[in-house]
Scaffold this active site. Structure first.
Site, PDB file in Angstrom:
ATOM      1  N   LYS A  54      43.136 -28.224 -28.565  1.00  0.00           N
ATOM      2  CA  LYS A  54      44.561 -26.812 -28.582  1.00  0.00           C
ATOM      3  C   LYS A  54      45.693 -26.914 -27.913  1.00  0.00           C
ATOM      4  CE  LYS A  54      45.008 -22.326 -27.267  1.00  0.00           C
ATOM      5  NZ  LYS A  54      44.835 -20.738 -27.121  1.00  0.00           N
TER       6      LYS A  54
ATOM      7  N   GLU B 262      41.860 -35.941 -21.282  1.00  0.00           N
ATOM      8  CA  GLU B 262      40.551 -36.454 -21.619  1.00  0.00           C
ATOM      9  C   GLU B 262      40.500 -36.590 -22.997  1.00  0.00           C
ATOM     10  OE1 GLU B 262      40.250 -34.009 -19.847  1.00  0.00           O
ATOM     11  OE2 GLU B 262      38.916 -33.633 -18.418  1.00  0.00           O
TER      12      GLU B 262
ATOM     13  N   LYS C  43      43.357 -29.084 -12.429  1.00  0.00           N
ATOM     14  CA  LYS C  43      43.219 -30.302 -13.728  1.00  0.00           C
ATOM     15  C   LYS C  43      45.053 -31.426 -12.812  1.00  0.00           C
ATOM     16  CE  LYS C  43      42.559 -28.429 -18.301  1.00  0.00           C
ATOM     17  NZ  LYS C  43      43.192 -27.683 -19.047  1.00  0.00           N
TER      18      LYS C  43
ATOM     19  N   GLU D  55      33.195 -19.978 -18.339  1.00  0.00           N
ATOM     20  CA  GLU D  55      34.774 -19.782 -18.148  1.00  0.00           C
ATOM     21  C   GLU D  55      35.134 -18.543 -18.368  1.00  0.00           C
ATOM     22  OE1 GLU D  55      36.635 -24.274 -19.613  1.00  0.00           O
ATOM     23  OE2 GLU D  55      37.266 -22.827 -20.975  1.00  0.00           O
TER      24      GLU D  55
ATOM     25  N   GLY E 213      40.515 -21.501 -26.926  1.00  0.00           N
ATOM     26  CA  GLY E 213      40.114 -22.772 -26.452  1.00  0.00           C
ATOM     27  C   GLY E 213      38.296 -22.730 -26.847  1.00  0.00           C
ATOM     28  N   ARG E 214      37.857 -22.040 -26.090  1.00  0.00           N
ATOM     29  CA  ARG E 214      36.386 -21.694 -26.335  1.00  0.00           C
ATOM     30  C   ARG E 214      35.508 -20.947 -27.508  1.00  0.00           C
ATOM     31  NH1 ARG E 214      37.956 -20.062 -21.375  1.00  0.00           N
ATOM     32  NH2 ARG E 214      38.010 -18.089 -21.097  1.00  0.00           N
TER      33      ARG E 214
ATOM     34  N   HIS F  46       7.982 -27.736 -17.888  1.00  0.00           N
ATOM     35  CA  HIS F  46       7.683 -28.471 -16.673  1.00  0.00           C
ATOM     36  C   HIS F  46       8.860 -29.688 -15.688  1.00  0.00           C
ATOM     37  CE1 HIS F  46       3.930 -29.781 -18.796  1.00  0.00           C
ATOM     38  NE2 HIS F  46       5.040 -28.968 -20.180  1.00  0.00           N
TER      39      HIS F  46
END
Ligand code: F6P
Length: 544
Positions: A181, A187, A485, A326, A240-241, A357
């Site tokens: 965005k 990254e 960040k 977030e 963004g999400r 398990h």
């Protein structure tokens, strides 16, 4: 300063939660589009329903929901809308409709073109967080239905991720999508730079011809070198999400077909209608949110587990972790006051039956426990009926055991069958007591296809939105992520500094120690070269 805990509606709500039974005596299954949401093992009573309505009213739910769909600046700390519902609407609201439709058409033309020309057997998707989890989840969950291309995802800045994603691909037949965005995310840009090097090292003279960008910052994508006709835009008013519904869905269209992306949008849009129009008592996202608030803020559960009983939905766990944590991992209300009830449970989980398990022991017998969201498909996409029967049986069994528990008397009766010493039998029986009374939600999809997946994701989006309203917090910002960040930028500079002593002086002793200790030195690259040569000598690929 406003106190939620002392407000009349909150006091009534919390006392209704305490007095409401955790009941499976009467069914409470809410149909939501094609999904069924079973809240029968959550606290519920007529008093709870009335108190919930009053709490929603006090917290301004109706106006907030209206603002969400009207594109108001409900992301108040960033002064912008969170208008993801517009992206998936068949008839987007005037004002944004032409921009949305134009971008959808551009994306569809691009996908049609590469399909018609049979281009790109491989797609490598570079993005992180909201620019990664949604498409990653959809491509993995729906791959069995129709997979047209190899789609790989690299999000982490760890070069092992991008190296693995590119490994073995033919560069001439590979498209790289940079999804970001902001188009400033470290990254994604570091991985994009690495991909350019990979193309160049493999003899591609114009690597950027193999790139497309999906972004709300087209100027930055242009400056990076992406051609205008290869930049797909979305807008600041999409969080963004919540961006999966924009052109961020490109890998879904390339991997599974445009229909899959459109069907996901359709399923989500139908859930939007349910959220908008279903009466509150039958409104699945709203009722899920109320149960979540009851569990976390009143009953004190600090987390909940998500267990999809469907191996294809593995990525639903991190997708929901980002969405919930977030969005809700904050405690400041609109007026700047601190929220004074526990909020924002941590989310964790794993598909069943692996989860049984791994951590179900803790869910059943630890003193704290956690509510569980179970997700199940009524019909599988395979012919192996016994497997599916086992899957269903295990899901229902775990849920029933969490709800019912096992009393000391029941345990003792079982143990006494084989242990005849009454003292020992009583001791052993104690170990087999299950407290029970643990709330859970069961979401049943008729089957897993693009439309149902779209509905499921939108169900959770609206649940989270409603929790934000109930707690009075803004679910659309993420200042906590921004802070870390910023520090990473300073630390990276120190790791690379000539004068490391003055570079570390700004940090605490432990951080300074590790900057000195881990500073990237010439030795590292020698060690890397040595390992590389050893790999080549063994006939292995040069990159691990
Ligand atoms: O994690 C923080 C965040 O800003 C998320 O909200 C977002 O999904 C992610 O980083 C990626 O950001 P972008 O799409 O701008 O690269």
């Amino acid at each position: 300063m406003s106190s939620l805990s002392k407000s009349p509606a909150w006091l009534a709500f919390s006392s209704a939660v305490h007095t409401s039974p955790l009941t499976a005596d009467s069914l409470r299954i809410l149909p939501a589009v094609d999904l069924e949401v079973d809240l029968s093992t959550q606290r519920y009573s007529v008093a709870f329903e009335q108190a919930s309505a009053a709490l929603l009213n006090q917290q301004g739910f109706e106006a907030a929901r209206k603002g969400l769909f009207a594109g108001e600046a409900i992301n108040w700390t960033e002064k912008r809308a969170a208008w993801h519902t517009a992206l998936r609407s068949e008839h987007p609201p005037a004002g944004v409709a032409s921009a949305i439709k134009a971008e959808q058409e551009r994306l569809a033309n691009f996908v049609d073109l590469v399909n018609a020309q049979n281009l790109y057997r491989n797609v490598v998707h570079l993005g992180i967080g909201g620019s990664d989890w949604g498409p990653r989840l959809a491509v993995e969950a729906l791959a069995g239905v129709s997979s047209r291309r190899t789609i790989r995802f690299a999000s982490n800045v760890d070069a092992h991720a991008i190296t693995g994603a590119l490994d073995g691909l033919d560069p001439l037949d590979t498209l790289v999508i940079i999804s970001s965005k902001s188009f400033t995310t470290t990254e994604s840009l570091a991985n994009a730079a690495r991909a350019i090097e990979w193309f160049t090292a493999n003899g591609v003279s114009e690597p950027l011809e193999h790139f497309v960008a999906v972004t709300a910052n087209p100027a930055a994508a242009r400056a990076f070198g992406i051609r205008d006709d290869r930049i797909f835009e979305f807008w600041d008013w999409v969080g963004g999400r919540y961006s999966l519904w924009s052109s961020i869905g490109l890998p879904i269209a390339l991997g599974l077909g445009l229909n899959a992306l459109n069907d996901m949008r359709r399923g989500a849009a139908e859930m939007d209608e349910h959220f908008l129009n279903a009466p509150i008592a039958r409104n699945a996202p709203v009722q899920m949110a109320l149960s979540a608030v009851a569990n976390c803020s009143v009953l004190g559960y600090a987390s909940f587990a998500l267990c999809p009983y469907d191996a294809r939905l593995r990525q639903l766990v991190p997708w929901l972790q980002q969405l919930e944590m977030e969005s809700l991992g904050k405690a400041t209300q609109i007026d700047g006051s601190t929220l004074d009830v526990p909020s924002s449970p941590a989310v964790w989980g794993m598909p069943g039956t692996d989860s049984q398990h791994t951590f179900f022991q803790w869910l059943h017998q630890d003193g704290k426990g956690a509510p569980v969201d179970f997700v199940l498909c009524a019909k599988p996409d395979h012919q192996h009926t016994r497997h599916h029967r086992l899957l269903i049986a295990n899901c229902l069994a775990q849920r029933a055991a969490l709800r019912e528990g096992k009393s000391f008397e029941q345990a003792l009766a079982a143990v006494s069958q084989t242990e005849k010493d009454p003292v020992l039998a009583a001791q052993l029986a104690q170990h087999r007591v299950h407290p029970g009374g643990r709330p859970s939600t069961l979401i049943v999809l008729p089957l897993l296809d693009a439309k149902q997946l779209g509905s499921l994701l939108a169900l959770y989006e609206h649940k989270v939105f409603t929790e934000g309203v109930l707690w009075g917090i803004n679910p659309f910002d993420q200042w906590g992520v921004e802070f870390g960040k910023r520090l990473a930028v300073d630390i990276e500079k120190s790791l690379d500094a000539e004068d490391s002593e003055s570079a570390v002086s700004a940090f605490d002793p432990s951080t300074a120690h590790w900057i000195r200790r881990l500073a990237t030195s010439a030795d590292d690259s020698h060690a890397y070269e040595r390992r590389r040569e050893e790999r080549i000598a063994r006939g292995q690929p040069p990159e691990a």
